[in-house]
Write a protein that holds these residues in place. Structure first.
Motif, short mmCIF file in Angstrom:
data_model
loop_
_atom_site.label_atom_id
_atom_site.label_comp_id
_atom_site.label_asym_id
_atom_site.label_seq_id
_atom_site.Cartn_x
_atom_site.Cartn_y
_atom_site.Cartn_z
N LYS A 46 57.36 12.46 13.45
CA LYS A 46 55.94 12.19 13.67
C LYS A 46 55.69 11.74 15.10
N LEU A 47 56.57 10.93 15.64
CA LEU A 47 56.43 10.48 17.02
C LEU A 47 56.36 11.66 17.97
N TRP A 48 57.28 12.59 17.81
CA TRP A 48 57.36 13.70 18.76
C TRP A 48 56.29 14.75 18.49
N ASN A 49 55.87 14.91 17.24
CA ASN A 49 54.73 15.79 16.96
C ASN A 49 53.46 15.24 17.60
N THR A 50 53.29 13.93 17.49
CA THR A 50 52.13 13.27 18.07
C THR A 50 52.16 13.36 19.59
N THR A 51 53.32 13.14 20.16
CA THR A 51 53.47 13.25 21.62
C THR A 51 53.12 14.66 22.09
N LEU A 52 53.57 15.64 21.34
CA LEU A 52 53.28 17.03 21.70
C LEU A 52 51.78 17.32 21.62
N ASP A 53 51.13 16.79 20.59
CA ASP A 53 49.68 16.98 20.46
C ASP A 53 48.93 16.38 21.63
N ILE A 54 49.38 15.21 22.07
CA ILE A 54 48.73 14.54 23.21
C ILE A 54 48.97 15.33 24.49
N LEU A 55 50.19 15.81 24.67
CA LEU A 55 50.53 16.57 25.88
C LEU A 55 49.79 17.90 25.94
N ARG A 56 49.42 18.42 24.79
CA ARG A 56 48.70 19.69 24.74
C ARG A 56 47.39 19.60 25.52
N PHE A 105 59.93 -1.96 23.81
CA PHE A 105 58.71 -2.66 24.20
C PHE A 105 59.07 -3.94 24.95
N GLU A 106 58.09 -4.49 25.68
CA GLU A 106 58.22 -5.81 26.28
C GLU A 106 57.05 -6.68 25.80
N GLU A 107 57.37 -7.89 25.38
CA GLU A 107 56.40 -8.80 24.77
C GLU A 107 55.62 -9.53 25.87
N GLN A 108 54.35 -9.17 26.02
CA GLN A 108 53.55 -9.66 27.14
C GLN A 108 53.10 -11.11 27.01
N GLU A 109 52.90 -11.57 25.79
CA GLU A 109 52.45 -12.96 25.59
C GLU A 109 53.52 -13.93 26.07
N GLN A 128 63.17 8.47 27.85
CA GLN A 128 61.93 9.16 28.16
C GLN A 128 60.82 8.15 28.39
N HIS A 129 59.78 8.58 29.13
CA HIS A 129 58.67 7.68 29.46
C HIS A 129 57.35 8.42 29.27
N TYR A 130 56.94 8.54 28.01
CA TYR A 130 55.64 9.14 27.72
C TYR A 130 54.55 8.07 27.58
N ASN A 131 54.92 6.84 27.85
CA ASN A 131 53.93 5.78 27.98
C ASN A 131 53.29 5.90 29.36
N PRO A 132 52.02 5.60 29.53
CA PRO A 132 51.11 5.03 28.54
C PRO A 132 50.35 6.06 27.70
N LEU A 133 50.65 7.35 27.86
CA LEU A 133 49.90 8.38 27.13
C LEU A 133 49.91 8.15 25.63
N ILE A 134 51.05 7.71 25.10
CA ILE A 134 51.20 7.61 23.65
C ILE A 134 51.05 6.19 23.12
N ASP A 135 50.80 5.23 23.99
CA ASP A 135 50.81 3.82 23.59
C ASP A 135 49.88 3.52 22.41
N SER A 170 50.45 -7.40 21.77
CA SER A 170 51.16 -8.00 22.91
C SER A 170 52.45 -7.25 23.27
N TRP A 171 52.81 -6.23 22.48
CA TRP A 171 54.00 -5.43 22.77
C TRP A 171 53.60 -4.25 23.66
N LYS A 172 54.20 -4.14 24.81
CA LYS A 172 53.91 -3.05 25.76
C LYS A 172 55.04 -2.04 25.73
N LEU A 173 54.72 -0.80 25.41
CA LEU A 173 55.73 0.26 25.32
C LEU A 173 56.28 0.58 26.70
N ARG A 174 57.61 0.58 26.83
CA ARG A 174 58.23 0.83 28.12
C ARG A 174 59.07 2.10 28.14
#
Length: 201
Positions: A61-71, A100-104, A149-156, A168-172
Motif C-alpha cells: 500500500k505504501l508503494w502503491n500510494t507513492t506511485l499514485d502521488i508521483l503520477r 521518523f524524528e520526534e519533533q516535540e 529512499q526519500h519520498y518525503n515530504p510528498l508522501i508525509d 509530532s513524528w516527521k518522516l525522514r
C-alpha cells in the motif's frame, strides 16, 4: 569465521533488485530493528528516532500510494521508468522501514538548553542517519538487502493518515528491504587524498 564490522560495511549496499524470499521471521526482523535503533546514539541521549515497519499489504500500500502521488508529479514521458523503479526496486521487496524524528522532543530540548537550540534539529538528522545506517548494516548481516529512499515530504500526509502517525513524528526516510535477487554493481571510491587528512601520526 565471524565477520568484522568492516566486512559488514562492505556487505551493506543499495540493493534495487529485491524479492520476498526472506527466511527470517517477521517477528525476528522487528526485534532486530527495535534493538538496533535502541542502541543507536543520539545527542543528549534524546532518542528522537521513531520507526514504523510495514509488511505484506501495508508495505505494498505504501508503494502503491507513492506511485499514485508521483503520477501527478513526474512528467508523463518519464513515468514509465518511475513506475518500473517503484514496482521492481521497492514494492517487490518483503517490507519497508519508515524512519521518523520526534519533533516535540527536539522542541523541548531547545527550550531546556537555549545555547544549543539551533543545533538540536541538526543533531536529530544525525541521529536519524545513524539509526538508518545501523538498521541497514544489521539487515545486511542477515543477508537481507535494502536501500534508502526519500519520498518525503510528498508522501508525509498520506502516510500519517494511513497508519495513524502522531503529528509530532516527521518522516525522514523509507527503507524497502527484502531478499537480494541481484547483487549491487561495483562501487567506486574517491582517492583517499581527496577525503582524508592526518596530522601528528
Amino acid at each position: 569465521m565471524s565477520q568484522t564490522f568492516y566486512d559488514l560495511q562492505k556487505q551493506r549496499r543499495s540493493i534495487y533488485a529485491l524479492g520476498k524470499n526472506v527466511q527470517l521471521e517477521k517477528t525476528a526482523i522487528v526485534e532486530l530493528i527495535k534493538n538496533t535503533v535502541k542502541e543507536a546514539p543520539s545527542a543528549f541521549n534524546s532518542q528522537t528516532s521513531r520507526v514504523v515497519v510495514l509488511f505484506g499489504e501495508a508495505h505494498e500500500k505504501l508503494w502503491n500510494t507513492t506511485l499514485d502521488i508521483l503520477r501527478n508529479v513526474v512528467p508523463a514521458d518519464a513515468f514509465a521508468n518511475t513506475e518500473q523503479k517503484i514496482n521492481g526496486a521497492f514494492k517487490a521487496g518483503f517490507g519497508t522501514v519508515l524512519f521518523f524524528e520526534e519533533q516535540e522532543t527536539i522542541k523541548n530540548l531547545q527550550n531546556q538548553f537555549p545555547p544549543y537550540a539551533e543545533n538540536f534539529p541538526i543533531w536529530s538528522e544525525q541521529a536519524s542517519g545513524i539509526a538508518q545506517y545501523a538498521v541497514w548494516v544489521a539487515l545486511a548481516e542477515k543477508g537481507i538487502g535494502a536501500s534508502i529512499q526519500h519520498y518525503n515530504p510528498l508522501i508525509d500526509e498520506v502516510v500519517a493518515q494511513q497508519w495513524g502517525i502522531p503529528s509530532s513524528w516527521k518522516l525522514r526516510a523509507q527503507m524497502p528491504f527484502g531478499s537480494i535477487e541481484a547483487a549491487a554493481g561495483q562501487k567506486e571510491y574517491l582517492n583517499d587524498e581527496e577525503r582524508f587528512k592526518v596530522f601528528g601520526a
